[in-house]
Design a protein around this motif. Sequence first.
Motif, PDB file in Angstrom:
ATOM      1  N   ALA A 198      63.480 -37.068   9.982  1.00  8.63           N
ATOM      2  CA  ALA A 198      63.525 -36.858   8.530  1.00  8.63           C
ATOM      3  C   ALA A 198      64.942 -36.921   7.989  1.00  8.63           C
ATOM      4  N   TYR A 199      65.915 -36.351   8.711  1.00  9.12           N
ATOM      5  CA  TYR A 199      67.275 -36.343   8.199  1.00  9.12           C
ATOM      6  C   TYR A 199      67.814 -37.760   8.035  1.00  9.12           C
ATOM      7  N   ALA A 200      67.317 -38.709   8.824  1.00 10.11           N
ATOM      8  CA  ALA A 200      67.772 -40.086   8.721  1.00 10.11           C
ATOM      9  C   ALA A 200      67.097 -40.811   7.569  1.00 10.11           C
ATOM     10  N   LEU A 201      66.092 -40.207   6.994  1.00  9.33           N
ATOM     11  CA  LEU A 201      65.333 -40.858   5.930  1.00  9.33           C
ATOM     12  C   LEU A 201      65.472 -40.153   4.594  1.00  9.33           C
ATOM     13  N   GLY A 202      66.569 -39.472   4.354  1.00  6.68           N
ATOM     14  CA  GLY A 202      66.791 -38.949   3.020  1.00  6.68           C
ATOM     15  C   GLY A 202      67.032 -37.468   2.928  1.00  6.68           C
ATOM     16  N   GLY A 203      66.806 -36.709   3.943  1.00  7.97           N
ATOM     17  CA  GLY A 203      67.101 -35.291   3.861  1.00  7.97           C
ATOM     18  C   GLY A 203      66.024 -34.424   4.464  1.00  7.97           C
ATOM     19  N   GLU A 204      66.220 -33.141   4.322  1.00  6.91           N
ATOM     20  CA  GLU A 204      65.305 -32.134   4.863  1.00  6.91           C
ATOM     21  C   GLU A 204      63.964 -32.209   4.147  1.00  6.91           C
ATOM     22  N   GLN A 205      62.898 -32.212   4.915  1.00 14.38           N
ATOM     23  CA  GLN A 205      61.552 -32.310   4.366  1.00 14.38           C
ATOM     24  C   GLN A 205      60.935 -30.919   4.211  1.00 14.38           C
ATOM     25  N   VAL A 206      60.154 -30.744   3.157  1.00 19.45           N
ATOM     26  CA  VAL A 206      59.418 -29.497   2.956  1.00 19.45           C
ATOM     27  C   VAL A 206      58.339 -29.417   4.027  1.00 19.45           C
ATOM     28  N   PRO A 207      58.249 -28.305   4.745  1.00 21.88           N
ATOM     29  CA  PRO A 207      57.218 -28.191   5.797  1.00 21.88           C
ATOM     30  C   PRO A 207      55.805 -28.277   5.215  1.00 21.88           C
ATOM     31  N   LEU A 208      54.919 -28.882   5.982  1.00 22.45           N
ATOM     32  CA  LEU A 208      53.520 -28.950   5.566  1.00 22.45           C
ATOM     33  C   LEU A 208      52.956 -27.538   5.481  1.00 22.45           C
ATOM     34  N   GLY A 209      52.092 -27.311   4.500  1.00 20.59           N
ATOM     35  CA  GLY A 209      51.489 -26.004   4.289  1.00 20.59           C
ATOM     36  C   GLY A 209      52.290 -25.105   3.362  1.00 20.59           C
ATOM     37  N   ARG A 260      65.913 -35.327  -4.338  1.00 17.84           N
ATOM     38  CA  ARG A 260      66.637 -34.516  -3.345  1.00 17.84           C
ATOM     39  C   ARG A 260      65.791 -33.331  -2.893  1.00 17.84           C
ATOM     40  N   ALA A 261      65.105 -32.681  -3.821  1.00 15.16           N
ATOM     41  CA  ALA A 261      64.278 -31.518  -3.481  1.00 15.16           C
ATOM     42  C   ALA A 261      63.171 -31.892  -2.491  1.00 15.16           C
ATOM     43  N   TYR A 262      62.732 -33.149  -2.542  1.00 12.63           N
ATOM     44  CA  TYR A 262      61.676 -33.616  -1.640  1.00 12.63           C
ATOM     45  C   TYR A 262      62.236 -34.333  -0.400  1.00 12.63           C
ATOM     46  N   GLY A 263      63.563 -34.390  -0.264  1.00 13.02           N
ATOM     47  CA  GLY A 263      64.145 -35.087   0.879  1.00 13.02           C
ATOM     48  C   GLY A 263      63.970 -36.587   0.790  1.00 13.02           C
ATOM     49  N   SER A 264      63.983 -37.104  -0.431  1.00 17.15           N
ATOM     50  CA  SER A 264      63.702 -38.514  -0.665  1.00 17.15           C
ATOM     51  C   SER A 264      64.806 -39.172  -1.492  1.00 17.15           C
ATOM     52  N   TRP A 265      66.054 -38.893  -1.169  1.00 17.35           N
ATOM     53  CA  TRP A 265      67.148 -39.411  -1.973  1.00 17.35           C
ATOM     54  C   TRP A 265      68.197 -40.054  -1.090  1.00 17.35           C
ATOM     55  N   MET A 266      68.558 -41.269  -1.411  1.00 14.57           N
ATOM     56  CA  MET A 266      69.704 -41.939  -0.819  1.00 14.57           C
ATOM     57  C   MET A 266      70.467 -42.552  -1.973  1.00 14.57           C
ATOM     58  N   ARG A 267      71.462 -41.850  -2.404  1.00 13.85           N
ATOM     59  CA  ARG A 267      72.215 -42.233  -3.590  1.00 13.85           C
ATOM     60  C   ARG A 267      72.503 -43.716  -3.594  1.00 13.85           C
ATOM     61  N   PRO A 268      72.203 -44.416  -4.634  1.00  7.38           N
ATOM     62  CA  PRO A 268      71.850 -43.983  -5.983  1.00  7.38           C
ATOM     63  C   PRO A 268      70.355 -44.091  -6.297  1.00  7.38           C
TER      64      PRO A 268
END
Length: 186
Positions: free
Chosen positions: A31-42, A137-145
């Motif tokens: 996950a860290y390689a794909l945009g950031g920390e992911q919110v855990p399931l559940g 960013r909050a969803y771990g889905s950001w790679m600027r810009p």
Amino acid sequence: MKILLARRFVARLILPILLVCGLLLGPSAPAYALGGEQVPLGQAAPGFTLPTHVGDGDVSLADYLGQWVVLYFYPKDFTPGCTLEAQRFQRDLPEFMERNAQVIGVSADDVDSHAEFCDSEGLTFPLLADVDGAVSRAYGSWMRPMSMRHTYLIGPDGTMQERFLGVRPAIHSQEVLARLDELQQA
């Protein structure tokens, strides 16, 4: 000198685009390689309110409590992969609606770009403008810009039920439908 400039070009411009498109890192990449920390399931999905091109102008996750939400992040309006992904979600929208699921797209494009994109492609689901990338960013889905191509299935109670990282636009909508069916039958 030319070789050094070419390497810099690849490292600064081409590599991030390939990462966003999922061409270098497959769905099993960390996950860290794909945009950031992911919110855990559940756990509770991050709340948000973002402007959109339809309705009264703002959409909040809280507006959809009681139904499933397919929250998909994508890099840019009018690009080939993003257009194909949006077309597939639009094609399958009646099936999502039958399953009490709302499709919502998010990118860093502004509201005007989203309006043009929806008009051009006949999209009837909301696209949200995350111009500063805060929600991405909050969803771990950001790679600027830009937002990355990630999708999250959020349950009717507002909890994160599934995530899809590094998706393939041509088949992704059907993958989400299949997983939604599994989750609803569990």
